[in-house]
Design a protein around this motif. Structure first.
Motif, short mmCIF file in Angstrom:
data_model
loop_
_atom_site.label_atom_id
_atom_site.label_comp_id
_atom_site.label_asym_id
_atom_site.label_seq_id
_atom_site.Cartn_x
_atom_site.Cartn_y
_atom_site.Cartn_z
N LEU A 282 -6.57 -2.75 33.30
CA LEU A 282 -7.42 -1.93 32.41
C LEU A 282 -8.10 -3.48 31.28
CD1 LEU A 282 -4.76 -0.81 29.83
CD2 LEU A 282 -6.74 0.49 31.00
N LEU A 283 -7.58 -4.72 31.98
CA LEU A 283 -8.85 -5.75 31.46
C LEU A 283 -9.52 -6.20 31.98
CD1 LEU A 283 -5.61 -9.17 30.96
CD2 LEU A 283 -6.33 -7.51 29.45
N ALA A 284 -9.68 -5.67 33.68
CA ALA A 284 -10.89 -5.50 34.40
C ALA A 284 -11.60 -4.61 33.84
CB ALA A 284 -10.93 -5.18 36.02
N ALA A 285 -11.33 -2.69 33.89
CA ALA A 285 -12.14 -2.15 34.08
C ALA A 285 -12.77 -1.61 32.77
CB ALA A 285 -11.20 -0.78 34.54
N VAL A 286 -12.17 -1.95 31.30
CA VAL A 286 -12.56 -1.76 30.12
C VAL A 286 -13.81 -3.02 29.48
CG1 VAL A 286 -11.74 -2.45 27.28
CG2 VAL A 286 -10.13 -0.89 29.50
N PRO A 287 -13.25 -3.98 29.54
CA PRO A 287 -14.92 -4.95 29.52
C PRO A 287 -16.63 -4.14 30.52
CG PRO A 287 -13.43 -6.78 29.34
CD PRO A 287 -12.69 -4.99 30.69
#
Length: 511
Positions: A282-287
């Motif tokens: 999520l830290l990689a994908a969301v932004p």
């Protein structure tokens, strides 16, 4: 030596650090860097464009030296420090894959933009704070997963670092949103407590920025959400998403993008994935996905993604087979070597090599601004420029502030805070320009105007000599237009002061 070994990482760390020190010494101070240099010269609780963190860092560095290589030191060592932080955190985040720590650290070190980017900007502080905050968040998730006590301390660290990111650049909101999405996924009371701790740490930073902006025309809001978008093509288009894809292919490399795409295309979470790994996703994908959506309406700058590149690379290591990981490290090493050779060749070429380019006058000014000022014969007059980048560069090279005479643009208007045109009434001002002035452009601002030009290293420059600056005329023509275009504060924002209107138009509203 094995490409994923600790010896390879140490060798890559030493070689890239030597290269980055050389490159930082070879490159002149660029416009953005010189612009932020003036933030450090006069530190404040806030600045026109962004929150104040990089100004504070530069103010601290300036107590030692104002040399470009010294001011760039935080950026020079950034890839190495981030790689060491990841190398230290990796075995604690993914103990089952502890043997990959040297490989993942090498990937951070050799990611294409981290090889050559030695320019210190607001992104310098943002990347430090955002990446370290994300690692602390992941450590908290891992602690909960392992049943450790005192996990709140990792959330506290993540929150303090996120507050530092908030005080660096407003893109920090994307990381804060990623934490929210992760808490929603986990659906645990401890996750919500952790999120509350993180957000609570950011409240003082947000309060500081709200307080400063309310007394300074809300310039951060106006610049980031209004002025910088005026006249820009913000309609739906398909060109900018393709450009964003090319950007990702460059900053992550095609093989890493392919590994991530395979992960996304599976559209499922396997039982083998740990809670920490899902949070990392999520830290990689969301932004990056939010940038992808935004790219349909706006060009996404390469530097926008830098804070989230390390998370994406960590995710690549977790999902790539050992053979693919070795190929990726080998490719990054070769690509880094190509960057080194290319930049070394470019640095050896004479500046006149680029005479045919439209940007050549800007290059000459960036490299030889001091010589241009000597050729312009400024004398005892006040040196000024017609653009913010040129003014900042000339000011840095002269070690004295150079104001911007004229309307300028919606970008980099911190000079509106630094310069009080009332104090310059009657002064003689000399403007050094890269382009010819329009007929009569300066006539109404001075008692008398003369214009001449000269050639230096194959580029032509113009010198406008104004005698007897007429502040009243300049206020009514230029400053009033600036007020209406760039300082129209919305009525719904509480306003306690506005330096621009209070200074020049106390009888008119900045609304």
């Amino acid at each position: 030596m094995p490409i994923t070994s600790g010896r390879f990482f140490l060798a890559a760390a030493g070689l890239t650090l030597i290269f980055r020190f050389w490159l930082a010494a070879a490159l002149p101070m660029t416009g953005d860097e010189a612009y932020f240099y003036w933030w450090g010269r006069q530190p404040d609780w806030g600045f026109y464009d962004h929150p104040p963190m990089i100004g504070w860092w530069l103010a601290a560095l300036l107590t030692v030296s104002d040399a470009a290589g010294w001011l760039r030191l935080p950026q020079i060592v950034q890839p190495l420090l981030l790689a060491l932080a990841v190398r230290l955190a990796w075995p604690r985040l993914f103990p089952q894959a502890a043997g990959q720590r040297d490989a993942v650290a090498s990937l951070i070190l050799l990611a294409p933009p981290f090889v050559w980017n030695v320019l210190v900007t607001t992104d310098t502080a943002l990347v430090y704070c955002a990446v370290l905050s994300g690692l602390a968040w992941l450590r908290a998730v891992r602690g909960e997963e392992a049943g450790e006590a005192g996990v709140w301390r990792w959330y506290l660290l993540a929150g303090l670092l996120l507050a530092g990111a908030v005080l660096s650049k407003y893109f920090a909101a994307l990381l804060g949103f990623s934490y929210l999405v992760d808490a929603l996924r986990r659906q645990r009371a401890s996750a919500w407590r952790g999120l509350a701790i993180v957000y609570a740490c950011c409240i003082p930073a947000l309060g500081l920025m709200a307080w400063w902006n309310s007394g300074h025309c809300w310039t951060n809001y106006l610049f980031n959400f209004v002025n910088r978008h005026s006249g820009a093509n913000t309609g739906f288009n398909l060109r900018t998403p393709l450009l964003y894809l090319v950007t990702l292919l460059y900053v992550l490399t095609p093989l890493a993008v392919w590994i991530l795409w395979r992960k996304v295309s599976e559209c499922r979470v396997t039982s083998a994935e740990s809670a920490t790994e899902r949070s990392l996703s999520l830290l990689a994908a969301v932004p990056l996905m939010l940038f992808a959506l935004l790219s349909f309406f706006k060009t996404i700058g390469l530097h926008w993604a830098l804070s989230f590149v390390p998370f994406a690379l960590l995710l690549v290591v977790r999902h790539g087979a050992s053979g693919a990981l070795e190929k990726l490290v080998r490719f990054c090493a070769g690509f880094a070597a190509l960057h080194v050779v290319l930049l070394a060749v470019l640095a050896s070429l004479p500046l006149e090599t680029w005479r045919s380019l439209n940007v050549y006058p800007s290059m000459v000014l960036t490299f030889d601004g001091r010589q241009l000022v000597e050729r312009a014969h400024i004398g005892a007059t006040l040196l000024a420029s017609d653009g913010y980048s040129n003014a900042a560069i000339l000011g840095y090279q002269q070690r004295r502030h150079v104001p911007v005479l004229g309307p300028g643009s919606g970008h980099a208007r911190h000079d509106d805070i630094l310069t009080d045109w009332r104090e310059l009434d009657g002064r003689d001002i000399t403007v050094l320009r890269k382009t010819a002035p329009n007929p009569g452009e300066y006539d109404g601002w001075f008692r008398r105007v003369s214009i001449d030009d000269f050639e230096y290293r194959g580029a032509r420059f113009w010198v406008v000599r104004g005698e007897g600056f007429d502040y009243a005329s300049y206020r009514d023509t230029v400053l009033d237009a600036i007020r209406r275009q760039y300082y129209a504060v919305p009525a719904w924002l509480p306003l306690t002061g506005c330096y621009f209107c209070d200074r020049y138009f106390p009888d008119r509203s900045c609304r």
